[in-house]
Design a protein around this motif. Structure first.
Motif, PDB file in Angstrom:
ATOM      1  N   THR A  74       0.835  -1.205   0.000  1.00  0.00           N
ATOM      2  CA  THR A  74       0.000   0.000   0.000  1.00  0.00           C
ATOM      3  C   THR A  74       0.868   1.252   0.000  1.00  0.00           C
ATOM      4  OG1 THR A  74      -1.700  -1.200   1.249  1.00  0.00           O
ATOM      5  CG2 THR A  74      -1.889   1.190   1.158  1.00  0.00           C
ATOM      6  N   SER A 185      -8.441  -1.633  15.336  1.00  0.00           N
ATOM      7  CA  SER A 185      -8.641  -2.932  14.688  1.00  0.00           C
ATOM      8  C   SER A 185      -8.656  -4.060  15.714  1.00  0.00           C
ATOM      9  CB  SER A 185      -7.562  -3.182  13.630  1.00  0.00           C
ATOM     10  OG  SER A 185      -6.298  -3.461  14.217  1.00  0.00           O
ATOM     11  N   ARG A 220     -10.445  -6.992   9.667  1.00  0.00           N
ATOM     12  CA  ARG A 220     -10.074  -5.657  10.139  1.00  0.00           C
ATOM     13  C   ARG A 220      -8.593  -5.586  10.483  1.00  0.00           C
ATOM     14  NH1 ARG A 220     -10.069  -1.444  10.749  1.00  0.00           N
ATOM     15  NH2 ARG A 220     -10.754  -0.694  12.771  1.00  0.00           N
ATOM     16  N   SER A 223      -6.215  -7.266   7.149  1.00  0.00           N
ATOM     17  CA  SER A 223      -6.188  -6.685   5.799  1.00  0.00           C
ATOM     18  C   SER A 223      -6.376  -5.176   5.823  1.00  0.00           C
ATOM     19  CB  SER A 223      -7.278  -7.330   4.926  1.00  0.00           C
ATOM     20  OG  SER A 223      -7.063  -8.708   4.770  1.00  0.00           O
ATOM     21  N   GLU A 224      -7.523  -4.727   6.331  1.00  0.00           N
ATOM     22  CA  GLU A 224      -7.847  -3.307   6.245  1.00  0.00           C
ATOM     23  C   GLU A 224      -6.880  -2.438   7.041  1.00  0.00           C
ATOM     24  OE1 GLU A 224     -12.073  -1.178   5.996  1.00  0.00           O
ATOM     25  OE2 GLU A 224     -11.499  -1.611   8.076  1.00  0.00           O
ATOM     26  N   TYR A 228      -4.498   0.594   5.723  1.00  0.00           N
ATOM     27  CA  TYR A 228      -4.667   1.959   6.234  1.00  0.00           C
ATOM     28  C   TYR A 228      -3.330   2.507   6.753  1.00  0.00           C
ATOM     29  CZ  TYR A 228      -9.837   1.977   6.199  1.00  0.00           C
ATOM     30  OH  TYR A 228     -11.164   1.988   5.831  1.00  0.00           O
ATOM     31  N   SER A 246     -10.666  -0.070   1.503  1.00  0.00           N
ATOM     32  CA  SER A 246     -11.677  -0.922   2.139  1.00  0.00           C
ATOM     33  C   SER A 246     -12.444  -1.739   1.106  1.00  0.00           C
ATOM     34  CB  SER A 246     -12.663  -0.072   2.945  1.00  0.00           C
ATOM     35  OG  SER A 246     -12.030   0.513   4.053  1.00  0.00           O
ATOM     36  N   ALA A 249     -10.124  -4.547   0.627  1.00  0.00           N
ATOM     37  CA  ALA A 249      -9.800  -5.323   1.823  1.00  0.00           C
ATOM     38  C   ALA A 249     -10.985  -6.146   2.320  1.00  0.00           C
ATOM     39  CB  ALA A 249      -9.332  -4.379   2.931  1.00  0.00           C
ATOM     40  N   ILE A 250     -12.178  -5.596   2.261  1.00  0.00           N
ATOM     41  CA  ILE A 250     -13.335  -6.285   2.852  1.00  0.00           C
ATOM     42  C   ILE A 250     -13.650  -7.594   2.131  1.00  0.00           C
ATOM     43  CG2 ILE A 250     -15.822  -6.122   3.313  1.00  0.00           C
ATOM     44  CD1 ILE A 250     -15.342  -3.124   3.945  1.00  0.00           C
ATOM     45  N   SER A 253     -10.647 -10.181   2.504  1.00  0.00           N
ATOM     46  CA  SER A 253     -10.484 -10.793   3.818  1.00  0.00           C
ATOM     47  C   SER A 253     -11.635 -11.743   4.151  1.00  0.00           C
ATOM     48  CB  SER A 253     -10.362  -9.710   4.893  1.00  0.00           C
ATOM     49  OG  SER A 253     -11.497  -8.869   4.906  1.00  0.00           O
TER      50      SER A 253
END
Length: 265
Positions: A74, A185, A220, A223-224, A228, A246, A249-250, A253
């Protein structure tokens, strides 16, 4: 069809090579972190060090290290040169926090599930239960092992914050943002764990609840949050960018967690 499958195989090879590369980068940093903690005077007693060593051993036992790769990828995709030594160190310091937080979550999850194995080795509560029997401790072996695991998991969550706080490569403003992401998270993961316990106690669930739980309990923190954190390091943590992360990621995951659940069954 064969060509399509070949392309998919090549992509998977590249992905896992990337995971492997960042695993090789972060493991020495994790070893150094735990080695430094052994100099803590209150960890000087053999027993305190023994618990610390079990936390370190579980952390270094591995996994795919995709959380580290998510932080790095990222940061890179959002415009930073992660081959630059200062930026690479910032990535590793942040990712250490993510990986040690995962250790914290695993220790408690294994205790709740009464699991005997994690990442191909013995779980911490089982190790100390057996130790109690081997050393003929007078305390109840289950209570003893479970209590040590509870404390070890709590200790790991404090450890997770330290590489970020101590980093010389991350600005104070970014440290606050990264710690907020990391801790939030972890909190959400525990809400997911509570929902999981409620679901088991009820004995019923729904498709909506399964998908929700797959993300909150695993996605959460795995991944997310790492994505972030990468956005923060890249100075690109505006809401538009976070929403795009997101969106990837959502579902990613959730798919990974459902696959893990199926394998577990």
């Amino acid at each position: 069809m064969k060509e399509s499958q070949t392309n998919k195989d090549l992509i998977l090879q590249e992905v896992f090579s990337y995971f492997k590369y960042w695993g090789e980068q972060i493991d020495p940093s994790l070893r150094d972190f735990f080695h430094l903690e052994r100099k803590n005077p209150y960890c000087g007693e053999d027993y305190g060090r023994e618990v610390l060593d079990k936390i370190a051993e579980l952390t270094l036992r591995g996994g795919k290290r995709q959380r580290v790769a998510f932080v790095a990828a990222t940061t890179s995709l959002l415009g930073k040169d992660i081959n630059d030594e200062q930026m690479k160190k910032a990535v590793l310091d942040s990712a250490m926090g993510v990986e040690i937080l995962q250790t914290h979550l695993l220790i408690h999850d294994d205790l709740i599930d009464e699991a005997s194995l994690r990442r191909g080795g013995e779980t911490i509560h089982r190790f100390f239960r057996e130790q109690s029997l081997q050393r003929d401790f007078r305390d109840d072996s289950k209570k003893y092992g479970d209590s040590i695991a509870l404390l070890a998991g709590d200790l790991a969550v404090y450890f997770a914050c330290q590489p970020i706080i101590r980093s010389k490569e991350i600005t104070s403003e970014k440290k606050i943002k990264i710690l907020d992401i990391l801790i939030s998270s972890g909190i959400d993961t525990f809400y997911g764990q509570l929902l999981d316990l409620l679901r088991d106690a009820r004995g019923t669930t729904s498709e909506e609840e399964i998908l929700k739980l797959a993300f909150i309990k695993a996605g959460r923190s795995s991944s997310e949050a790492p994505m972030y954190i990468g956005a923060v390091l890249a100075d690109r943590d505006d809401q538009v960018v976070l929403d795009k992360l997101s969106a990837y990621a959502i579902p990613t995951s959730i798919a990974a967690q459902l696959q893990d659940d199926i394998i577990g069954m």
